[in-house]
Design an enzyme around this catalytic site. Structure first.
Site, PDB file in Angstrom:
ATOM      1  N   HIS A  60       0.806  -0.843   0.117  1.00 20.79           N
ATOM      2  CA  HIS A  60      -0.388   0.000   0.206  1.00 20.79           C
ATOM      3  C   HIS A  60       0.697   1.164   0.013  1.00 20.79           C
ATOM      4  O   HIS A  60       1.295   1.725   1.002  1.00 20.79           O
ATOM      5  CB  HIS A  60      -0.659   0.146   0.999  1.00 20.79           C
ATOM      6  CG  HIS A  60      -1.508   0.679   0.956  1.00 20.79           C
ATOM      7  ND1 HIS A  60      -3.697   0.783   1.133  1.00 20.79           N
ATOM      8  CD2 HIS A  60      -2.217   2.080   1.651  1.00 20.79           C
ATOM      9  CE1 HIS A  60      -4.347   1.812   0.679  1.00 20.79           C
ATOM     10  NE2 HIS A  60      -2.513   2.852   0.903  1.00 20.79           N
ATOM     11  N   HIS A  62       1.408   5.577  -1.782  1.00 18.68           N
ATOM     12  CA  HIS A  62       1.024   6.706  -2.560  1.00 18.68           C
ATOM     13  C   HIS A  62       2.035   7.096  -3.634  1.00 18.68           C
ATOM     14  O   HIS A  62       2.869   8.023  -3.166  1.00 18.68           O
ATOM     15  CB  HIS A  62       0.136   7.793  -2.309  1.00 18.68           C
ATOM     16  CG  HIS A  62      -0.852   7.120  -1.336  1.00 18.68           C
ATOM     17  ND1 HIS A  62      -2.628   7.144  -2.119  1.00 18.68           N
ATOM     18  CD2 HIS A  62      -1.148   6.054  -0.842  1.00 18.68           C
ATOM     19  CE1 HIS A  62      -3.255   6.300  -0.893  1.00 18.68           C
ATOM     20  NE2 HIS A  62      -2.474   5.881  -0.427  1.00 18.68           N
ATOM     21  N   GLN A 155      -9.573   9.589  -5.057  1.00 17.97           N
ATOM     22  CA  GLN A 155      -9.173   9.992  -3.943  1.00 17.97           C
ATOM     23  C   GLN A 155     -10.835  10.606  -3.418  1.00 17.97           C
ATOM     24  O   GLN A 155     -11.002  10.772  -2.737  1.00 17.97           O
ATOM     25  CB  GLN A 155      -8.559  10.983  -4.712  1.00 17.97           C
ATOM     26  CG  GLN A 155      -7.856  12.145  -3.270  1.00 17.97           C
ATOM     27  CD  GLN A 155      -7.684  11.595  -1.577  1.00 17.97           C
ATOM     28  OE1 GLN A 155      -6.032  10.836  -1.425  1.00 17.97           O
ATOM     29  NE2 GLN A 155      -8.263  11.447  -0.612  1.00 17.97           N
ATOM     30  N   HIS A 213      -9.299   1.958  -0.295  1.00 21.38           N
ATOM     31  CA  HIS A 213      -9.056   2.322   1.445  1.00 21.38           C
ATOM     32  C   HIS A 213     -11.069   2.485   1.922  1.00 21.38           C
ATOM     33  O   HIS A 213     -11.637   2.730   1.286  1.00 21.38           O
ATOM     34  CB  HIS A 213      -9.135   3.971   1.164  1.00 21.38           C
ATOM     35  CG  HIS A 213      -7.306   4.333   1.043  1.00 21.38           C
ATOM     36  ND1 HIS A 213      -6.817   3.576  -0.448  1.00 21.38           N
ATOM     37  CD2 HIS A 213      -6.484   5.099   0.512  1.00 21.38           C
ATOM     38  CE1 HIS A 213      -6.119   3.930  -0.152  1.00 21.38           C
ATOM     39  NE2 HIS A 213      -5.404   4.829   0.262  1.00 21.38           N
ATOM     40  N   GLU A 216     -11.272   4.646   6.706  1.00 23.16           N
ATOM     41  CA  GLU A 216      -9.652   4.989   7.074  1.00 23.16           C
ATOM     42  C   GLU A 216     -10.570   6.382   7.696  1.00 23.16           C
ATOM     43  O   GLU A 216     -10.072   7.381   7.866  1.00 23.16           O
ATOM     44  CB  GLU A 216      -9.092   5.638   6.115  1.00 23.16           C
ATOM     45  CG  GLU A 216      -7.726   6.119   7.142  1.00 23.16           C
ATOM     46  CD  GLU A 216      -6.616   7.073   5.504  1.00 23.16           C
ATOM     47  OE1 GLU A 216      -7.088   6.579   4.222  1.00 23.16           O
ATOM     48  OE2 GLU A 216      -5.715   6.381   6.119  1.00 23.16           O
ATOM     49  N   ASP A 312       2.644   3.352   2.939  1.00 23.71           N
ATOM     50  CA  ASP A 312       1.083   4.028   2.403  1.00 23.71           C
ATOM     51  C   ASP A 312       2.140   5.933   2.264  1.00 23.71           C
ATOM     52  O   ASP A 312       1.543   6.283   0.683  1.00 23.71           O
ATOM     53  CB  ASP A 312       0.208   4.177   3.610  1.00 23.71           C
ATOM     54  CG  ASP A 312      -0.778   5.059   3.309  1.00 23.71           C
ATOM     55  OD1 ASP A 312      -1.161   5.379   2.077  1.00 23.71           O
ATOM     56  OD2 ASP A 312      -1.871   5.948   4.811  1.00 23.71           O
ATOM     57  N   TRP A 318       1.121  14.163   3.709  1.00 27.04           N
ATOM     58  CA  TRP A 318       0.027  13.371   4.978  1.00 27.04           C
ATOM     59  C   TRP A 318       1.087  13.070   6.296  1.00 27.04           C
ATOM     60  O   TRP A 318       0.723  12.860   6.359  1.00 27.04           O
ATOM     61  CB  TRP A 318      -0.900  11.872   3.955  1.00 27.04           C
ATOM     62  CG  TRP A 318      -2.143  12.267   3.925  1.00 27.04           C
ATOM     63  CD1 TRP A 318      -3.060  12.063   4.244  1.00 27.04           C
ATOM     64  CD2 TRP A 318      -1.906  12.204   2.215  1.00 27.04           C
ATOM     65  NE1 TRP A 318      -3.947  12.626   3.291  1.00 27.04           N
ATOM     66  CE2 TRP A 318      -3.335  12.642   1.687  1.00 27.04           C
ATOM     67  CE3 TRP A 318      -0.863  12.117   1.439  1.00 27.04           C
ATOM     68  CZ2 TRP A 318      -3.565  12.469   0.916  1.00 27.04           C
ATOM     69  CZ3 TRP A 318      -1.795  12.432   0.055  1.00 27.04           C
ATOM     70  CH2 TRP A 318      -2.866  12.902  -0.565  1.00 27.04           C
TER      71      TRP A 318
HETATM   72 FE   FE2 Z   1      -3.908   5.101   1.631  1.00 30.73          FE
END
Ligand code: FE2
Length: 438
Positions: A60, A62, A155, A213, A216, A312, A318
């Site tokens: 996982h 991005h 997203q 996802h 979350e 991630d 993030w």
């Molecule tokens: Fe993610």
């Protein structure tokens, strides 16, 4: 003559003094007691009792956002929602060249750390699908040394964004491998559930894997994983569906979870937890006690669910840290889940190697005769010591070819009262009970 002969290696399952013969990019023999004299080879490697592991796998990530930290500004609150807003500000400013450059730089980091397969979500909500084009190009360029699998990730919500489904389908037609989703970000719980059904049906029709996802948040009533498991079973997608994050499970009612976990197991749904990110983004609305937000990893494993730990984010809207080090990811996972027994720590090592390989459906992965000759020599004697030390990746091989080398971690101590210099390595002494698989 063999291409490569590795001998005197320890393996993650605890076997020691193992040898491994490589021909034409494949493991042609794996046996105890092979030595340098066992067979002629163009290259020989004495592992000196250290651990040979199959490569790390990140289930996982991005890659379209990675290494963009500070663009166009820093996430002040540190929350998931400000991160999503910040990504929305950055998206119109992205160029294909910059996306490719950052992703390739990250892949270099990954290879140096023995991370040779990554499943990356790619945002499909930009009408230009710039990130999709860029990451498909990156996938093509890194293919000789890294397996990059792409997930079409809406997203902004596949239903919340009026053109969401159309763009996601365009991304799949362009060559993206896996159907993604984000049900907890749709407008209502009902819309979230509808998005799960819609996307699973799409995957079933197109013969694609699914990775959403899922839940979350800290909201114990966010239960889209239940719908995902139901749809996986209804559509015959067992073994092909993954729920990522699943942080709401941390906060769910225990009785409800006692019903949910067997449902996930029966549906053959895998779970990816992202410990570094979950522990920093969840619980942000709490005072004290603050929830840690990581999903119920040992309980899922006890039900027979395949669980992986993902990275991630690395230096993006993030998360400002990270270094493609899956041992750091696993170490955080084992601490947060309190998986501190020897057996549980080995499960955490599996969660960044064999378990994500299974989730990605990687072909020819593993240390068995007939598998690809892809492996990492670590400065550790077993996987628990590798976790404890975040061990140096001394050598990284793919298809029997050396991709990366890092010098062993060694310190020279200058201590008063001791003659000369003392060389120190972080490993426990040979023969010590510490760091030896029981
Ligand atoms: Fe993610």
């Amino acid at each position: 003559m063999l291409d490569l002969l590795v001998y005197n290696a320890s393996l993650p399952d605890g076997r020691s003094n193992m040898g491994l013969a490589v021909q034409d990019g494949r493991i042609v023999e794996l046996a105890a007691g092979l030595t340098s004299a066992s067979a002629p080879a163009h290259e020989q490697l004495d592992a000196q009792g250290q651990l040979i592991s199959p490569p790390f796998v990140d289930a996982h990530f991005h890659m379209d956002a990675t290494l963009s930290y500070g663009l166009p500004r820093v996430n002040q609150s540190g929350t998931l929602l400000e991160g999503i807003a910040l990504w929305g500000e950055l998206k119109p400013l992205l160029t294909e060249e910059a996306l490719i450059e950052r992703a390739l730089a990250y892949c270099d980091w990954a290879v140096a750390k023995g991370l040779l397969a990554v499943r990356s979500h790619v945002d499909v909500c930009d009408p230009r699908l710039l990130a999709v084009q860029a990451l498909l190009e990156v996938k093509r360029r890194v293919a000789p040394y890294l397996d990059l699998q792409l997930v079409a990730f809406p997203q902004d919500g596949v239903l919340r964004d009026p053109q969401g489904l159309d763009k996601l389908q365009r991304a799949l037609r362009m060559g993206v491998d896996v159907v993604g989703g984000i049900p907890h970000f749709e407008r209502t719980m009902a819309e979230g559930a509808r998005s799960v059904s819609l996307l699973c049906e799409l995957a079933a029709n197109e013969g694609k894997l699914v990775d959403m996802h899922c839940d979350e948040s800290d909201d114990p009533l966010s239960r889209h994983i239940e719908t995902l498991a139901f749809e996986a079973q209804r559509l015959g997608l067992q073994g092909r569906v993954t729920g990522s994050h699943c942080t709401s499970m941390h906060s769910m009612d225990n009785y409800y979870v006692s019903k949910l976990l067997p449902l996930i197991a029966q549906a053959g749904v895998s779970v990816v937890s992202n410990p570094l990110i979950n522990i920093t983004l969840q619980g942000r609305h709490d005072t004290y006690p603050k929830r840690r937000g990581m999903t119920r990893v040992p309980e899922l494993l006890a039900q027979g669910v395949t669980v992986a730990f993902g990275h991630d984010c690395v230096m993006d809207p993030w998360y400002s840290l990270g270094s493609a080090d899956m041992l750091e990811v696993a170490s955080m996972g084992l601490h947060v889940a309190q998986m501190t027994s020897q057996a549980a720590m080995r499960q955490c090592f599996d969660a960044v190697t064999s378990s994500p390989a299974k989730i990605l459906h990687l072909d020819g992965y593993g240390l068995e005769k007939g598998c690809h000759a892809d492996f990492v020599l670590l400065q550790a004697r077993d996987c628990v010591e590798a976790l404890r030390l975040r061990a140096t990746r001394l050598k990284v091989y793919r298809r029997g070819r050396l991709l990366a080398e890092t010098p062993a971690a060694t310190a020279t101590l200058h201590l008063s009262g001791r003659a000369g210099h003392t060389a120190w390595q972080p490993q426990s002494p040979p023969g010590s009970a510490l760091g030896i698989n029981p």
